[in-house]
Design an enzyme around this catalytic site. Structure first.
Site, PDB file in Angstrom:
ATOM      1  N   ASN A 493       0.805  -1.269  -0.044  1.00  0.00           N
ATOM      2  CA  ASN A 493      -0.111  -0.152   0.093  1.00  0.00           C
ATOM      3  C   ASN A 493       0.904   1.374  -0.027  1.00  0.00           C
ATOM      4  OD1 ASN A 493      -2.363  -1.677  -0.039  1.00  0.00           O
ATOM      5  ND2 ASN A 493      -2.327  -1.812   2.080  1.00  0.00           N
ATOM      6  N   GLY A 544       7.144 -20.969  -0.166  1.00  0.00           N
ATOM      7  CA  GLY A 544       7.936 -22.164  -0.507  1.00  0.00           C
ATOM      8  C   GLY A 544       8.620 -22.085  -1.681  1.00  0.00           C
TER       9      GLY A 544
END
Length: 571
Positions: A493, A544
């Site tokens: 943001n 991951g």
């Protein structure tokens, strides 16, 4: 034909102009310096020589566009163009990561509303970049990050005030309309002052100990992506113009242009399991199981070890399948020679989370930990020595506010005080867990104090949800979060590069650790890694080792390790 008098006048003006710019003197110096070298590309060397006398590049254009992130959602890309040696040149671009507050199991209408809001926000951000910010930041040096971020901050504050004014006007109009159209309330049948009699056979519930209410969600201004995108893009442009990597540029900004003699790499928290919290899975207490390599390994060695464990975990999770039935066994033998190159991938490969890791459902708290232990033991590794674990609990996602308790398993509820006891027992039983992320809601501050007293010397207790919005952390030069070992910071943001530098400085000053984390909605942008290295983060949380947008960042981390080792600046 030009008169001779005018030609002579022009020559005098030209000579005066070039002498004023010291061109004859510098040309002579260049020729004298290059002659002994006799370079193969003389004009190339002359160009290089005179480059240092050219004006510093300045921003001439910002360009924003809507692009797609790693999960197929819209986000913002910002390109920076600079005037370099009198020519407009594209320097770099950055793609913002989008953070969503909507849980995975949200209702379809909630998800749909969130997607519309996100689309509107990206469209507004594109408009801000191409219009207001493009004009406002023109002719600024991309290396002047403080000035750029100050102007971006002022612009954002102005937009917030405009939004408040609009809301105030809308509320006043709504109140006026309501006053005209509203009718007096109907009288109820009950007599004032009397309570309804309780039904026979029903007992009044004893009031449970109340929990602190959830803090209101941080309001995100539509278009705020433009602020973070412009700040990061200009930081990248500053590094490119200065001919240094972004991580070094960030370090110089943090330490006031004092170049660090040594730099450390953050330890990766690599997500291997994403525990889904929907039926038929019962376990809700665990969101992610992460592996942390030991510090004595190089980053490359650590990543290779994690990959080895991940492959074994796929094998452990692979269901038996039909191939084990006697009828199929004979036919399988007959086809084995022909099908060796065409075997189907393991079932686990079909269950990859957007976090880039395996998805599994568990029925109790110990199950995923024992799975990890089994996978490590199978390949000769010992948890607690050769590898460590971290758990992202995401406690705010399984609080039942009606009951005032955490639903750790389907139908099993625990109070905040009981949660502390559960974690103490867990760490005592599995001492190879060295970090718990969001073990409690940020509102349960007393329990954060208790868990830090009980486990602070045994593992890191990390706040992520409480540190999501960096603007809220900067309160009176203090980090306004519960007692904890450290925080997970995200670049989202309206966060600016200067904000991140300031907050990490405050965190360092409080002897807490900094973790840079990637949001759920990721892109192939790898600047987060440079930010983590430049800011001196202790850990980096990237998800991951699957999906391109995740792996890109790990590859960048490996490249930085190689570069620092080559330069002799890797601590």
């Amino acid at each position: 034909m030009e008169p001779s008098g005018q030609r002579q006048q022009r020559r005098r003006e030209a000579a005066e102009y070039y002498r004023g710019q010291r061109v004859p003197q510098r040309l002579e110096e260049a020729l004298n310096a290059l002659f002994p070298l006799r370079p193969a590309d003389l004009y190339g060397e002359l160009a290089n020589y005179f480059t240092k006398f050219s004006k510093a590049p300045v921003i001439c254009k910002l360009f924003g566009r809507k692009v797609i992130d790693g999960v197929g959602q819209p986000t913002l890309e910002v390109e920076v163009y600079c005037t370099v040696k009198n020519c407009e040149k594209r320097i770099c671009s950055t793609v913002m990561s989008f953070h969503s507050q909507i849980p995975e199991n949200a209702l379809p209408e909630t998800t749909e509303a969130n997607e519309k809001e996100r689309n509107d926000s990206v469209n507004t951000a594109v408009e801000w970049v191409n219009e207001s910010l493009n004009t406002m930041l023109r002719d600024l040096k991309p290396t002047d990050q403080c000035k750029v971020d100050k102007m971006l901050g002022e612009y954002f504050t102005k937009k917030v005030e405009e939004k408040k004014e609009t809301q105030k006007e809308e509320e006043e109009e709504g109140d006026a309309t309501h006053a005209i159209t509203s009718c007096p309330p109907l009288e109820t049948a009950t007599t004032p002052g009397k309570k309804k009699a309780a039904k026979p056979g029903f007992r009044k519930k004893v009031a449970e100990r109340t929990i602190p209410p959830a803090e209101p969600a941080e309001l995100v201004l539509c278009g705020s992506l433009a602020i973070g995108g412009a700040s990061l893009a200009i930081a990248k442009a500053g590094a490119t113009i200065s001919h240094i990597p972004l991580y070094l540029h960030i370090a110089l900004l943090k330490y006031d242009q004092d170049s660090p003699k040594e730099m450390t790499l953050p330890l990766p928290m690599v997500t291997v399991l994403n525990c889904e919290k929907i039926s038929p899975a019962k376990l809700k207490l665990v969101k992610e199981i992460m592996l942390i390599p030991p510090v004595q390994l190089s980053l490359k060695q650590g990543i290779e070890r994690v990959l080895h464990i991940q492959k074994e975990m796929m094998r452990v999770l692979e269901p038996p399948g039909k191939a084990h039935s006697p009828q199929l066994a004979d036919s399988k033998k007959g086809r084995a020679k022909h099908n060796t190159a065409k075997q189907a991938p393991p079932q686990a490969l079909k269950r990859i989370s957007h976090l880039g890791c395996l998805i599994t459902g568990c029925s109790n708290l110990e199950q995923p930990l024992l799975l990890m232990q089994t996978a490590c033991n199978n390949i000769g590794l010992e948890l607690g020595t050769d590898m460590y674990l971290a758990i992202n609990c995401a406690a705010h996602e399984f609080m039942d506010y009606d009951k005032g308790k955490y639903e750790i398993l389907t139908g099993t509820f625990k109070s905040p005080d009981e949660m502390v006891d559960i974690y103490v027992e867990l760490i005592n039983k599995f001492p190879f867990i060295i970090a718990l992320i969001d073990p409690l809601r940020k509102e349960d501050r007393q329990q954060w104090n208790n868990i830090c007293c009980a486990l602070g010397s045994k593992c890191y207790l990390i706040a992520e949800d409480a540190a999501t919005y960096i603007s809220k952390l900067k309160t009176d030069q203090n980090i306004n979060i519960p007692t904890c070992s450290g925080v997970v910071l995200k670049y989202i943001n309206q966060t600016k590069v200067s904000d991140l530098i300031e907050v990490t400085g405050l965190v360092d000053g409080q002897s807490r650790i900094t973790i840079l984390g990637s949001p759920d909605g990721e892109s192939s942008e790898d600047s987060l890694v440079d930010l983590a290295v430049g800011l001196g983060a202790r850990f980096i949380k990237l998800g991951g080792l699957s999906r391109g947008e995740r792996v890109t960042k790990y590859n960048r981390l490996l490249a930085i390790e190689e570069e620092l080792a080559k330069n002799g600046t890797l601590r």
